[in-house]
Scaffold this active site. Structure first.
Site, short mmCIF file in Angstrom:
data_model
loop_
_atom_site.label_atom_id
_atom_site.label_comp_id
_atom_site.label_asym_id
_atom_site.label_seq_id
_atom_site.Cartn_x
_atom_site.Cartn_y
_atom_site.Cartn_z
N SER A 46 -0.44 -4.14 -1.78
CA SER A 46 -1.75 -4.01 -2.39
C SER A 46 -2.56 -2.83 -1.87
CB SER A 46 -2.55 -5.29 -2.15
OG SER A 46 -2.75 -5.48 -0.76
N LYS B 290 -9.60 0.65 2.91
CA LYS B 290 -9.28 -0.25 1.80
C LYS B 290 -10.50 -1.11 1.44
CE LYS B 290 -5.69 -3.64 0.50
NZ LYS B 290 -4.50 -4.36 0.99
N SER C 282 1.97 -5.30 2.35
CA SER C 282 1.00 -4.52 1.56
C SER C 282 0.65 -3.15 2.12
CB SER C 282 -0.29 -5.32 1.38
OG SER C 282 -0.07 -6.43 0.58
#
Length: 489
Positions: A154, A79, A178
């Site tokens: 996210s 990420k 997330s």
């Protein structure tokens, strides 16, 4: 043998046996990125030169016995809020669009030490603020199951990358769900460990008391193996915990007999989609038939989770994001008059709408006259939520919950109603407030063929219990397909 269909662990085993090469595995990931990512947009960066340089290192390391771990040679996605030395780390924000860290996050170092190959940096909601991966400054990510739907957020880029066959595993970060919510939307397995189990050194902070790096994989076994790689005490992180019980794959057994599972009644009330409810009930029946003892109980305080979470997270965000001012690094406005004007214009132009909304909310609840009324009260509620979970774990080995109230919504629908987007964290945010571990595992599909995730929540430091139960459930559930297998994607 089609390497693309292998789990991360099975791929590593094939590499170890000489049945596949690291270069073959990387090539498959890069080919799938070229094929699918024009539509899915899971990645923000894939530097092929760096990747193939790393392939040579890993191949030599496997031959020499330097890399002997169970995931050596496996391509992994990271990420884009987790620092990677010499590779852009943008948090999907214009304010950091050209930021290249000089150091690796501790979790990234551990991936390298395990002989894994970082295939690229994945898209995300800007500064991890959002539940759809639509707030990214560099374009939205789409759900590989249906590109008219969001992948969740996210960590939507990481979950979409695994679902689309672009990476065999990935790292995400989980502040209020997330990892677990996008794992549910994308039909993959994702885990948030107990707070402090994985070092936050090099994770660009959103809400420091809630953020935690965790694994995303095709199945529970891959998540357990990846968690073993990244977990461990780090003196560079003051919230890191010294633990000795980090052999998570040892806990994987196919037995649910005698496991006591509690389901909060509040989680099945108004707001839960009927298809999600049915999938949860079907999973409960399956587990009960295989020896699990499942009971309904009242957890309490569920209505206070979202208000407490967004007050605390926004307050910490307003403090953490104060460093992005155009002075030291990142974006700076081109036209300004004086220092204060530069601050204002840089932040106004560099941050997106959702980030600005949360900074404003956080600054408000921390301001004089409102601190006691909102922030202090939210901290008291956080302690009460932790106690409610503690009381439940006296009676139950774990708690079962939906990962999200519905399946993936249409692209564009959530941004029109931010409050609706915030409410999608209702089953996940309490876990972060209490610092607990939880894992989301696919448990079915809705009437439109979109995946549904089931969440196993454990007491602090009880990852082994939820890994064992989720693994056992996964065995009796049978194989759940990846999105790329749908219609030959």
């Amino acid at each position: 043998m089609d390497l693309k269909d292998l789990s991360a662990l099975n791929l590593a085993r094939a590499i170890k046996r000489g049945e596949a090469g690291v270069k073959d595995a990387v090539k498959i990931s890069l080919e799938q990125i070229k094929k699918a990512d024009g539509t899915v947009h899971a990645f923000l960066e894939t530097d092929e030169k760096k990747i193939y340089d790393r392939v040579k290192e890993v191949e030599a390391g496997i031959r020499s016995g330097k890399y002997t771990g169970p995931l050596a040679g496996v391509p992994v996605a990271v990420k884009d809020n987790i620092c990677t030395a010499g590779r852009k780390t943008t948090c999907a924000s214009r304010i950091l669009e050209n930021f290249v860290p000089t150091y690796d996050a501790e979790a990234v170092k551990k991936l390298e030490q395990a002989g894994m190959v970082i295939i690229g940096k994945t898209n995300m909601d800007e500064f991890a603020m959002g539940s759809t991966t639509e707030t990214s400054a560099f374009g939205i990510t789409r759900n590989p199951w249906n590109t008219n739907k969001v992948p969740g957020g996210s960590s939507g880029g990481s979950c979409a990358a695994v679902a689309a066959g672009e990476a065999f595993a990935a790292l995400g970060s989980d502040t209020g769900g997330s990892i677990r919510q996008p794992s549910s939307y994308c039909g993959v397995t994702g885990m948030k460990p107990t707070y402090g189990t994985v070092s936050r050194y090099g994770l660009i902070a959103y809400a420091s008391s809630l953020d935690q790096i965790g694994p995303v994989g095709k199945n529970v076994e891959d998540c357990a193996a990846l968690l073993e790689v990244i977990a461990g005490y780090d003196p560079k992180d003051s919230t890191s915990v010294q633990r000795k019980d980090l052999n998570f794959t040892d806990a994987l057994k196919k037995d649910l007999r005698g496991v006591k599972i509690g389901i909060p009644k509040e989680y099945l009330s108004e707001g839960l989609d009927e298809d999600v409810k049915k999938a949860l009930v079907d999973a409960v029946q399956l587990m009960s038939q295989n020896g699990a003892i499942v009971e309904f109980f009242s957890l309490g305080l569920v209505d206070y989770v979202i208000p407490a979470y967004y007050i605390i997270a926004s307050a910490e965000a307003s403090s953490n994001l104060a460093r992005f001012d155009g002075v030291k690094y990142g974006f700076r406005s081109k036209e300004f008059e004086g220092l204060h004007d530069m601050y204002k214009k840089t932040r106004a132009e560099g941050f997106g709408e959702e980030v600005k909304r949360r900074i404003l909310l956080g600054s408000f609840v921390l301001s004089s006259g409102y601190y006691d009324a909102y922030y202090l009260k939210a901290l008291k509620v956080k302690a009460m939520i932790k106690k409610a979970f503690d009381d439940a774990f006296v009676k139950y080995d774990m708690i079962l919950a939906p990962a999200a109230p519905s399946t993936a919504p249409e692209v564009g629908s959530s941004l029109q109603d931010p409050l609706k987007m915030y409410l999608s964290d209702v089953y996940t945010a309490g876990v972060n407030l209490a610092g607990l571990p939880a894992i989301s595992v696919p448990c079915g599909k809705d009437r439109n063929g979109m995946p549904i995730g089931l969440q196993f929540i454990g007491d602090c430091f009880q990852e082994k219990k939820i890994l064992q139960a989720s693994y056992a459930y996964e065995q009796i559930r049978g194989e759940f397909p990846m999105a790329y297998k749908k219609e030959g994607k």
